[in-house]
Enzyme design. Structure first.
Site, PDB file in Angstrom:
ATOM      1  N   HIS A   1     -11.672   4.029   7.392  1.00 55.42           N
ATOM      2  CA  HIS A   1     -10.241   4.088   7.723  1.00 55.42           C
ATOM      3  C   HIS A   1      -9.832   3.157   8.850  1.00 55.42           C
ATOM      4  O   HIS A   1      -8.644   2.961   9.085  1.00 55.42           O
ATOM      5  CB  HIS A   1      -9.818   5.512   8.069  1.00 55.42           C
TER       6      HIS A   1
HETATM    7  C1  UD1 Z   1      -5.901   8.039  13.405  1.00 54.41           C
HETATM    8  C2  UD1 Z   1      -6.441   7.670  14.777  1.00 54.41           C
HETATM    9  C3  UD1 Z   1      -7.930   7.366  14.681  1.00 54.41           C
HETATM   10  C4  UD1 Z   1      -8.681   8.502  14.000  1.00 54.41           C
HETATM   11  C5  UD1 Z   1      -8.028   8.785  12.661  1.00 54.41           C
HETATM   12  C6  UD1 Z   1      -8.706   9.911  11.931  1.00 54.41           C
HETATM   13  C7  UD1 Z   1      -4.922   6.469  16.280  1.00 54.41           C
HETATM   14  C8  UD1 Z   1      -4.570   5.150  16.825  1.00 54.41           C
HETATM   15  N1  UD1 Z   1      -5.798   6.468  15.290  1.00 54.41           N
HETATM   16  O1  UD1 Z   1      -6.021   6.906  12.571  1.00 54.41           O
HETATM   17  O2  UD1 Z   1      -8.442   7.213  15.977  1.00 54.41           O
HETATM   18  O3  UD1 Z   1     -10.022   8.117  13.834  1.00 54.41           O
HETATM   19  O4  UD1 Z   1      -6.649   9.124  12.875  1.00 54.41           O
HETATM   20  O5  UD1 Z   1      -8.182  10.065  10.655  1.00 54.41           O
HETATM   21  O6  UD1 Z   1      -4.443   7.455  16.749  1.00 54.41           O
HETATM   22  N2  UD1 Z   1      -1.095   8.518   6.719  1.00 54.41           N
HETATM   23  C9  UD1 Z   1      -0.650   9.311   5.694  1.00 54.41           C
HETATM   24  N3  UD1 Z   1      -0.689  10.661   5.854  1.00 54.41           N
HETATM   25  C10 UD1 Z   1      -1.161  11.235   6.994  1.00 54.41           C
HETATM   26  C11 UD1 Z   1      -1.604  10.409   8.038  1.00 54.41           C
HETATM   27  C12 UD1 Z   1      -1.563   9.062   7.886  1.00 54.41           C
HETATM   28  O7  UD1 Z   1      -0.223   8.825   4.661  1.00 54.41           O
HETATM   29  O8  UD1 Z   1      -1.195  12.471   7.070  1.00 54.41           O
HETATM   30  C13 UD1 Z   1      -1.098   7.048   6.531  1.00 54.41           C
HETATM   31  C14 UD1 Z   1       0.191   6.401   6.902  1.00 54.41           C
HETATM   32  O9  UD1 Z   1       0.367   5.305   6.065  1.00 54.41           O
HETATM   33  C15 UD1 Z   1      -0.084   5.888   8.302  1.00 54.41           C
HETATM   34  C16 UD1 Z   1      -1.555   5.531   8.220  1.00 54.41           C
HETATM   35  O10 UD1 Z   1      -2.103   6.490   7.342  1.00 54.41           O
HETATM   36  O11 UD1 Z   1       0.711   4.825   8.657  1.00 54.41           O
HETATM   37  C17 UD1 Z   1      -2.284   5.553   9.521  1.00 54.41           C
HETATM   38  O12 UD1 Z   1      -2.116   6.803  10.185  1.00 54.41           O
HETATM   39  P1  UD1 Z   1      -2.235   6.878  11.788  1.00 54.41           P
HETATM   40  O13 UD1 Z   1      -2.050   8.265  12.242  1.00 54.41           O
HETATM   41  O14 UD1 Z   1      -1.380   5.824  12.404  1.00 54.41           O
HETATM   42  O15 UD1 Z   1      -3.724   6.408  12.055  1.00 54.41           O
HETATM   43  P2  UD1 Z   1      -5.102   6.713  11.319  1.00 54.41           P
HETATM   44  O16 UD1 Z   1      -5.542   5.473  10.651  1.00 54.41           O
HETATM   45  O17 UD1 Z   1      -5.035   7.949  10.522  1.00 54.41           O
END
Ligand code: UD1
Length: 374
Positions: A213
């Site tokens: 991820h």
């Molecule tokens: C986040 C954390 C990372 C952790 C990871 C665990 C930060 C900077 N990153 O990364 O440290 O290892 O969580 O999973 O805080 N999205 C969905 N549904 C959700 C959540 C996310 O569709 O429930 C998608 C969205 O497109 C979003 C992308 O995933 O833009 C990234 O989500 P985000 O919370 O920004 O960061 P993670 O990559 O999940």
């Protein structure tokens, strides 16, 4: 005695696994000390919002319903961090907590620390002091900011204490307590082992588990191509199960690389799993390939060989004392390391770094109770 209110902040999937241990330890503390004025309120920022990334963890791990659900969702780093701060500031002003506990290194961790610090509310950081020394990782920025502002720094390993001391943090603020993620693992392991996920996925041993991820792996075509080349080879040797994080799923939806990974006949892409299903899957894996931080720790405790698909790790103890190997991001090296593991006899090498004994959360609660007299 007036109430002593603690905010326990979580926002993303790994946070829920960590706060579950703290909720449990506070519950036990309160039943052992019925007159204690301590009241714990869970604050969910909603950084993760899909059912499989958040609510299922509350349900499975017995985390109380959040006192506040900030519902911030996704965004750029500045946008997401700012929205968490604005929403959380209003909660803090209304609720006036006596202490804020943050865990891990996600944007929610840093955002809520900043809010609390500016409103002069003490902050305890659980899993403090980890450093990858790679500021291209958003988590490294979050760790640095959180640790410089936090009042109590609870660490998982001795290297974290050294990092903090080298950054000038006084020893009196630092305590090596162990690993709350491992607390949750040990509490749930026996039940996880009966999850039935193998039957539901029609999965036969041996198999490998893959998770990906990190933006540095999934957002850049060149890096992703290297991983893809490695996977093309590895899945010819062993069936690979790949629970796909939503960020990665979005990335793989379109484009030639997504089509190429979907075309691999022995690689099974599935939705994200709940906690116990995932632990059960890890526990019986022959090999794990991951860019996650927490999975490096979980495989160490389970004794499962783990290749970390990164150039660095903020968790060196999983390499020194555990089963983790830093595999980097080049196909040739990943293939060589995977083949060496698959050629060797399958054996467990479960190790427990110091204080990874299931009692980290209890140590944190005891330390805070002593410090604040609740
Ligand atoms: C986040 C954390 C990372 C952790 C990871 C665990 C930060 C900077 N990153 O990364 O440290 O290892 O969580 O999973 O805080 N999205 C969905 N549904 C959700 C959540 C996310 O569709 O429930 C998608 C969205 O497109 C979003 C992308 O995933 O833009 C990234 O989500 P985000 O919370 O920004 O960061 P993670 O990559 O999940």
């Amino acid at each position: 005695m007036p109430r002593f209110t603690i905010h326990l902040v979580a926002g993303a999937r790994p946070n829920y696994v960590k706060i579950a241990a703290l909720c449990r330890a506070f519950r036990e503390y309160r039943s052992a000390h019925p007159k204690s004025p301590v009241a714990v309120r869970v604050i969910n920022t909603g950084q993760h919002y899909d059912y499989l990334m958040s609510k299922t963890f509350f349900r499975e791990l017995g985390i109380p319903k959040p006192a506040e659900d900030l519902g911030v969702g996704s965004g750029t780093h500045a946008d997401q961090t700012a929205r968490i701060m604005i929403a959380y500031e209003a909660v803090v002003q209304r609720d006036k907590p006596d202490l804020v506990i943050v865990v891990g290194d996600v944007n929610s961790t840093m955002a809520c620390t900043l809010v609390a610090a500016k409103l002069l509310i003490p902050v305890a950081h659980v899993e403090a002091g980890l450093r990858s020394r790679d500021r291209a990782m958003p988590e490294e920025i979050n760790r640095l900011v959180t640790d410089v502002l936090a009042d109590h720094l609870y660490t998982t390993s001795a290297d974290a204490n050294v990092n903090l001391r080298n950054e000038g943090v006084p020893a009196s603020k630092i305590q090596l307590v162990g690993n709350v993620m491992v607390d949750t693992l040990l509490t749930n392991l026996a039940r996880a082992r009966t999850s039935g996920i193998h039957r539901r996925l029609a999965l036969k041993e041996p198999y490998a588990v893959l998770t990906l991820h990190r933006p540095s792996n999934v957002d850049h075509d060149e890096d992703f191509l290297q991983l893809l080349k490695a996977l093309e080879r590895i899945q010819r040797r062993i069936h690979v199960v790949f629970p796909v994080h939503p960020r990665t799923a979005a990335r793989l939806k379109e484009g030639p690389l997504g089509a190429r990974i979907r075309a691999l006949s022995n690689l099974q892409m599935i939705d994200p799993l709940g906690y116990r299903d995932f632990i059960c899957l890890l526990d019986r894996a022959r090999l794990v390939l991951t860019d996650s931080g927490g999975i490096q720790e979980e495989t160490t405790v389970l004794g499962v060989p783990c290749l970390t698909l990164r150039e660095n790790t903020e968790r060196p103890v999983t390499i020194d004392a555990g089963t983790n190997v830093l595999a980097g991001k080049k196909a040739a090296r990943i293939i060589k390391l995977a083949e060496a593991i698959l050629d060797a006899p399958a054996r467990r090498r479960a190790r427990r770094p110091t204080r990874w004994d299931g009692r980290a959360a209890e140590r944190i609660v005891t330390s805070l109770a002593k410090r604040y007299g609740f």
